[in-house]
Design an enzyme around this catalytic site. Structure first.
Site, short mmCIF file in Angstrom:
data_model
loop_
_atom_site.label_atom_id
_atom_site.label_comp_id
_atom_site.label_asym_id
_atom_site.label_seq_id
_atom_site.Cartn_x
_atom_site.Cartn_y
_atom_site.Cartn_z
N ASN A 180 -3.15 13.08 -3.28
CA ASN A 180 -4.35 13.51 -4.02
C ASN A 180 -4.86 14.86 -3.51
O ASN A 180 -5.21 15.75 -4.29
CB ASN A 180 -5.46 12.47 -3.90
CG ASN A 180 -5.29 11.34 -4.90
OD1 ASN A 180 -4.65 11.50 -5.93
ND2 ASN A 180 -5.85 10.19 -4.59
N GLU A 185 -4.88 2.33 -4.04
CA GLU A 185 -3.42 2.45 -4.00
C GLU A 185 -2.76 1.17 -3.52
O GLU A 185 -1.59 1.18 -3.14
CB GLU A 185 -3.02 3.62 -3.09
CG GLU A 185 -3.33 3.44 -1.63
CD GLU A 185 -4.72 3.93 -1.23
OE1 GLU A 185 -4.89 4.27 -0.05
OE2 GLU A 185 -5.62 3.97 -2.10
N ASP A 202 -2.50 9.87 -9.95
CA ASP A 202 -2.38 8.85 -11.00
C ASP A 202 -0.93 8.68 -11.42
O ASP A 202 -0.48 7.56 -11.72
CB ASP A 202 -3.23 9.24 -12.21
CG ASP A 202 -4.72 9.15 -11.95
OD1 ASP A 202 -5.09 8.55 -10.91
OD2 ASP A 202 -5.50 9.67 -12.76
N ASP A 212 0.85 -1.18 0.00
CA ASP A 212 0.00 0.00 0.00
C ASP A 212 0.89 1.24 0.00
O ASP A 212 1.89 1.30 0.73
CB ASP A 212 -0.89 -0.03 1.25
CG ASP A 212 -1.90 1.11 1.26
OD1 ASP A 212 -3.00 0.91 0.75
OD2 ASP A 212 -1.57 2.20 1.80
N HIS A 253 -5.80 14.72 -8.38
CA HIS A 253 -5.91 13.31 -8.78
C HIS A 253 -4.98 12.95 -9.94
O HIS A 253 -4.52 11.81 -10.03
CB HIS A 253 -7.36 12.99 -9.16
CG HIS A 253 -8.26 12.91 -7.97
ND1 HIS A 253 -8.26 11.83 -7.10
CD2 HIS A 253 -9.18 13.79 -7.48
CE1 HIS A 253 -9.15 12.04 -6.14
NE2 HIS A 253 -9.71 13.21 -6.34
#
Length: 354
Positions: free
Chosen positions: A222, A257, A231, A214, A227
């Site tokens: 974010n 994630e 990404d 993770d 965002h």
């Protein structure tokens, strides 16, 4: 499988009761999420719901939406697409075999007819009395040759079309098995691959390791950078992990994630070493925002590692690796914890996330 009406009513009541208890509205999305939890068919979902609850047993709408997007919304669609494409791929392969055989047969007849025609023409020189009869046979032969030539052309065109169609189907199938953002295997492919490798490991009596990882503080990326930058972080991590996963090993985006690595034929010690190598590789590079070249800092990852036990289900293996992952987060993040270390940790460090 027949669905019992009483069971559906009971699950519905359980879902509504759970929504009240967690303080969520009974929207269609929330109801679908908790109904799936009540059915008990998705242990990973149930485990994530438990982790999403705060100290009072409440769940925020933001966390509920994330769970729905990650574990409910696309799962059935992805599986249906893969099943449909697999069946269609089989049909196309069978049709290709038929077309190839038909083409070979037509070509063989054409060669025989050509040979026969030449022999008949020679016979007319030796036996003039039967010339008229042989000319009739030659005429029929010529017509058959023409028809065969047309048939071969049609079959050749059909074979080429089938070949193109087969390539398109294979491309669609590959696309359905990949995560659109990162290009690595998606959750549906992970589920299928893990189930397959577990069966093979049991039959061969070989080890099978699972790594769940993770990205630490991903929400902060974010919220701070947007965002699109989030990404970019996901693609960066996927690229680093891909460079370290080889052979039969499978890297997949588990959801959000989270990433997973299936490691057939790998011991717990070697799986831990691989996970730590990936963690170090990710941490060693500073990220910069592409459009503005701003420094995004360092990305770190927490990882949990578990080894398949005899007679264990896929859900049990995933849950143990997930527990190790959350223990790594609760121990300060940016570290790898395997099930051996997990078993030796104090209980208060095994649960919750710091």
């Amino acid at each position: 499988m027949t669905v019992r009406i009483d069971d559906t009513h009971r699950f519905a009541e359980m879902a509504l009761a759970a929504l009240r208890a967690t303080g969520l509205c009974a929207t269609p999305r929330n109801y679908e999420l908790w109904y799936a939890h009540a059915e008990g068919k998705n242990p990973a979902l149930s485990a994530h719901i438990q982790k999403a609850m705060d100290e009072t047993g409440k769940v925020s709408q933001e966390k509920a939406d994330a769970l729905y997007d990650q574990l409910v919304q696309h799962d059935d669609i992805s599986n249906d697409v893969i099943n449909l494409v697999t069946r269609f791929h089989t049909e196309v392969t069978d049709l290709w075999d038929i077309v190839e055989k038909s083409g070979e047969s037509a070509s063989g007849h054409n060669e025989k007819l050509t040979s026969l025609s030449a022999q008949l023409r020679e016979s007319t020189n030796n036996y003039p009395a039967v010339g008229t009869l042989l000319e009739g046979v030659l005429s029929v032969t010529k017509n058959m040759m023409s028809e065969n030539a047309n048939l071969e052309n049609r079959l050749a065109a059909s074979a080429e079309e089938v070949s193109n169609l087969q390539r398109d189907v294979e491309a669609i199938q590959a696309e359905a098995m990949r995560d659109a953002l990162t290009g690595i295997a998606n959750r549906a492919t992970f589920d299928r691959s893990l189930d397959k490798h577990m069966t093979e490991a049991g039959e061969a009596k070989e080890p099978l390791a699972l790594v769940l990882s993770d990205i630490d503080h991903f929400k902060k990326f974010n919220d701070t950078w947007g965002h699109q930058t989030g990404d970019q972080v996901l693609r960066f991590v996927a690229d680093v992990m891909t460079a370290n996963v080889k052979g039969k090993d499978l890297l997949a985006r588990y959801g959000g994630e989270e990433f997973a690595i299936v490691l057939p034929g790998t011991t717990l010690k070697n799986a831990h070493m691989l996970a730590d190598r990936i963690r170090t590789a990710v941490e060693s590079r500073r990220l910069r925002k592409r459009r503005t070249d701003e420094d995004l800092g360092v990305v770190t990852m927490s990882m949990g590692v578990a080894l398949l036990k005899e007679g264990e289900t896929m859900e049990m293996l995933i849950e143990r690796a997930d527990n190790c992952l959350y223990a790594a987060k609760n121990s300060g993040r940016n570290r790898v914890i395997d099930e051996k270390e997990f078993s030796e940790m104090p209980q208060e460090r095994q649960k919750g996330v710091a």
